[in-house]
Design a protein around this motif. Structure first.
Motif, PDB file in Angstrom:
ATOM      1  N   UNK A   1       0.835  -1.195   0.000  1.00  0.00           N
ATOM      2  CA  UNK A   1       0.000   0.000   0.000  1.00  0.00           C
ATOM      3  C   UNK A   1       0.873   1.248   0.000  1.00  0.00           C
ATOM      4  N   UNK A   2       0.641   2.105  -0.961  1.00  0.00           N
ATOM      5  CA  UNK A   2       1.377   3.364  -1.076  1.00  0.00           C
ATOM      6  C   UNK A   2       0.564   4.434  -0.357  1.00  0.00           C
ATOM      7  N   UNK A   3       0.897   4.655   0.913  1.00  0.00           N
ATOM      8  CA  UNK A   3       0.081   5.565   1.722  1.00  0.00           C
ATOM      9  C   UNK A   3       0.858   6.719   2.331  1.00  0.00           C
ATOM     10  N   UNK A   4       2.181   6.618   2.314  1.00  0.00           N
ATOM     11  CA  UNK A   4       2.980   7.674   2.918  1.00  0.00           C
ATOM     12  C   UNK A   4       4.423   7.551   2.442  1.00  0.00           C
ATOM     13  N   UNK A   5       5.233   8.519   2.858  1.00  0.00           N
ATOM     14  CA  UNK A   5       6.669   8.478   2.569  1.00  0.00           C
ATOM     15  C   UNK A   5       7.265   7.157   3.046  1.00  0.00           C
ATOM     16  N   UNK A   6       6.784   6.630   4.155  1.00  0.00           N
ATOM     17  CA  UNK A   6       7.346   5.400   4.720  1.00  0.00           C
ATOM     18  C   UNK A   6       7.028   4.159   3.882  1.00  0.00           C
ATOM     19  N   UNK A   7       6.129   4.284   2.912  1.00  0.00           N
ATOM     20  CA  UNK A   7       5.819   3.164   2.018  1.00  0.00           C
ATOM     21  C   UNK A   7       6.942   2.923   1.024  1.00  0.00           C
ATOM     22  N   UNK A   8       7.744   3.939   0.746  1.00  0.00           N
ATOM     23  CA  UNK A   8       8.747   3.817  -0.317  1.00  0.00           C
ATOM     24  C   UNK A   8       9.866   2.843   0.056  1.00  0.00           C
ATOM     25  N   UNK A   9      10.440   2.937   1.253  1.00  0.00           N
ATOM     26  CA  UNK A   9      11.485   1.959   1.594  1.00  0.00           C
ATOM     27  C   UNK A   9      11.006   0.515   1.581  1.00  0.00           C
ATOM     28  N   UNK A  10       9.706   0.301   1.779  1.00  0.00           N
ATOM     29  CA  UNK A  10       9.171  -1.059   1.779  1.00  0.00           C
ATOM     30  C   UNK A  10       9.281  -1.722   0.406  1.00  0.00           C
ATOM     31  N   UNK A  11       9.441  -0.910  -0.625  1.00  0.00           N
ATOM     32  CA  UNK A  11       9.544  -1.455  -1.979  1.00  0.00           C
ATOM     33  C   UNK A  11      10.761  -2.345  -2.150  1.00  0.00           C
ATOM     34  N   UNK A  12      11.784  -2.180  -1.340  1.00  0.00           N
ATOM     35  CA  UNK A  12      12.986  -2.995  -1.514  1.00  0.00           C
ATOM     36  C   UNK A  12      12.786  -4.412  -0.984  1.00  0.00           C
ATOM     37  N   UNK A  13      11.654  -4.656  -0.354  1.00  0.00           N
ATOM     38  CA  UNK A  13      11.345  -5.997   0.128  1.00  0.00           C
ATOM     39  C   UNK A  13      11.033  -6.920  -1.048  1.00  0.00           C
ATOM     40  N   UNK A  14      10.930  -8.195  -0.776  1.00  0.00           N
ATOM     41  CA  UNK A  14      10.627  -9.172  -1.835  1.00  0.00           C
ATOM     42  C   UNK A  14       9.126  -9.223  -2.068  1.00  0.00           C
ATOM     43  N   UNK A  15       8.630  -8.195  -2.766  1.00  0.00           N
ATOM     44  CA  UNK A  15       7.217  -8.187  -3.119  1.00  0.00           C
ATOM     45  C   UNK A  15       6.931  -9.284  -4.143  1.00  0.00           C
ATOM     46  N   UNK A  16       5.650  -9.558  -4.360  1.00  0.00           N
ATOM     47  CA  UNK A  16       5.289 -10.694  -5.222  1.00  0.00           C
ATOM     48  C   UNK A  16       5.639 -10.483  -6.690  1.00  0.00           C
ATOM     49  N   UNK A  17       5.543  -9.246  -7.159  1.00  0.00           N
ATOM     50  CA  UNK A  17       5.679  -9.023  -8.596  1.00  0.00           C
ATOM     51  C   UNK A  17       6.774  -8.007  -8.897  1.00  0.00           C
ATOM     52  N   UNK A  18       7.704  -8.424  -9.732  1.00  0.00           N
ATOM     53  CA  UNK A  18       8.771  -7.569 -10.242  1.00  0.00           C
ATOM     54  C   UNK A  18       8.895  -7.789 -11.736  1.00  0.00           C
ATOM     55  N   UNK A  19       9.215  -6.729 -12.470  1.00  0.00           N
ATOM     56  CA  UNK A  19       9.623  -6.937 -13.838  1.00  0.00           C
ATOM     57  C   UNK A  19      11.082  -7.338 -13.886  1.00  0.00           C
ATOM     58  N   UNK A  20      11.558  -7.667 -15.098  1.00  0.00           N
ATOM     59  CA  UNK A  20      12.960  -8.050 -15.258  1.00  0.00           C
ATOM     60  C   UNK A  20      13.892  -6.851 -15.136  1.00  0.00           C
ATOM     61  N   UNK A  21      13.351  -5.692 -15.412  1.00  0.00           N
ATOM     62  CA  UNK A  21      14.145  -4.489 -15.249  1.00  0.00           C
ATOM     63  C   UNK A  21      14.638  -3.924 -16.566  1.00  0.00           C
ATOM     64  N   UNK A  22      14.999  -2.649 -16.529  1.00  0.00           N
ATOM     65  CA  UNK A  22      15.591  -1.978 -17.671  1.00  0.00           C
ATOM     66  C   UNK A  22      16.839  -1.247 -17.180  1.00  0.00           C
ATOM     67  N   UNK A  23      17.922  -1.394 -17.925  1.00  0.00           N
ATOM     68  CA  UNK A  23      19.208  -0.842 -17.501  1.00  0.00           C
ATOM     69  C   UNK A  23      19.317   0.619 -17.914  1.00  0.00           C
ATOM     70  N   UNK A  24      19.656   1.442 -16.961  1.00  0.00           N
ATOM     71  CA  UNK A  24      19.939   2.853 -17.214  1.00  0.00           C
ATOM     72  C   UNK A  24      21.425   3.076 -16.951  1.00  0.00           C
ATOM     73  N   UNK A  25      22.116   3.572 -17.956  1.00  0.00           N
ATOM     74  CA  UNK A  25      23.541   3.859 -17.823  1.00  0.00           C
ATOM     75  C   UNK A  25      23.751   5.345 -18.049  1.00  0.00           C
ATOM     76  N   UNK A  26      24.333   6.010 -17.076  1.00  0.00           N
ATOM     77  CA  UNK A  26      24.585   7.440 -17.168  1.00  0.00           C
ATOM     78  C   UNK A  26      26.088   7.648 -17.304  1.00  0.00           C
ATOM     79  N   UNK A  27      26.494   8.077 -18.472  1.00  0.00           N
ATOM     80  CA  UNK A  27      27.920   8.206 -18.751  1.00  0.00           C
ATOM     81  C   UNK A  27      28.139   9.149 -19.913  1.00  0.00           C
ATOM     82  N   UNK A  28      29.262   9.833 -19.877  1.00  0.00           N
ATOM     83  CA  UNK A  28      29.629  10.681 -21.005  1.00  0.00           C
ATOM     84  C   UNK A  28      30.531   9.926 -21.975  1.00  0.00           C
TER      85      UNK A  28
END
Length: 130
Positions: A103-130
């Motif tokens: 549940x996204x209900x407050x600022x404190x909900x954001x750190x909870x995202x690093x937990x092993x939630x049920x659903x994740x995508x495979x991800x997309x790589x972001x590379x920041x470089x000159x």
């Protein structure tokens, strides 16, 4: 069964911007509060931002403060993450995530995202470089 697919990553110069997209299938996203996380090599997963399923209320973590905007389009079954002012230290794999009990209900909900939630995508790589 919900499936999430991220897109929009790539190589960007410092100071640049990117918009990441998370597209869902198998279920409707308006059943879920959604979030974005990232993980850089050798570092632990970080929660970045979350957005409520229906009223669009959103919260951001301390990482990338002021650089992010999370949004969603339930009609398109899609969540977005706009990123600006990118720095080399923002190089990471970015993933969208959710859980039926997240549940996204407050600022404190954001750190909870690093937990092993049920659903994740495979991800997309972001590379920041000159």
């Amino acid at each position: 069964h919900l499936q999430l697919v991220e897109s929009g990553g790539g190589l960007v110069q410092p100071g640049g911007s990117l918009t990441l997209t998370c597209t869902a299938s198998g279920d409707t996203l308006d059943n879920y509060d959604m979030g974005w996380v990232r993980q850089a090599p050798g570092k632990e997963r970080e929660g970045l931002a979350c957005i409520h399923k229906s009223d669009g209320e959103r919260y951001y973590g301390d990482s990338m403060a002021g650089q992010l905007r999370i949004s969603r389009d339930n009609a398109k079954n899609t969540v977005y993450l706009e990123m600006t002012g990118l720095k080399p230290e923002d190089t990471a794999v970015y993933r969208c995530t959710t859980d039926v009990y997240y549940y996204c209900t407050s600022y404190n909900s954001v750190p909870l995202l690093k937990s092993d939630l049920d659903y994740f995508g495979e991800g997309t790589l972001v590379t920041v470089s000159s």
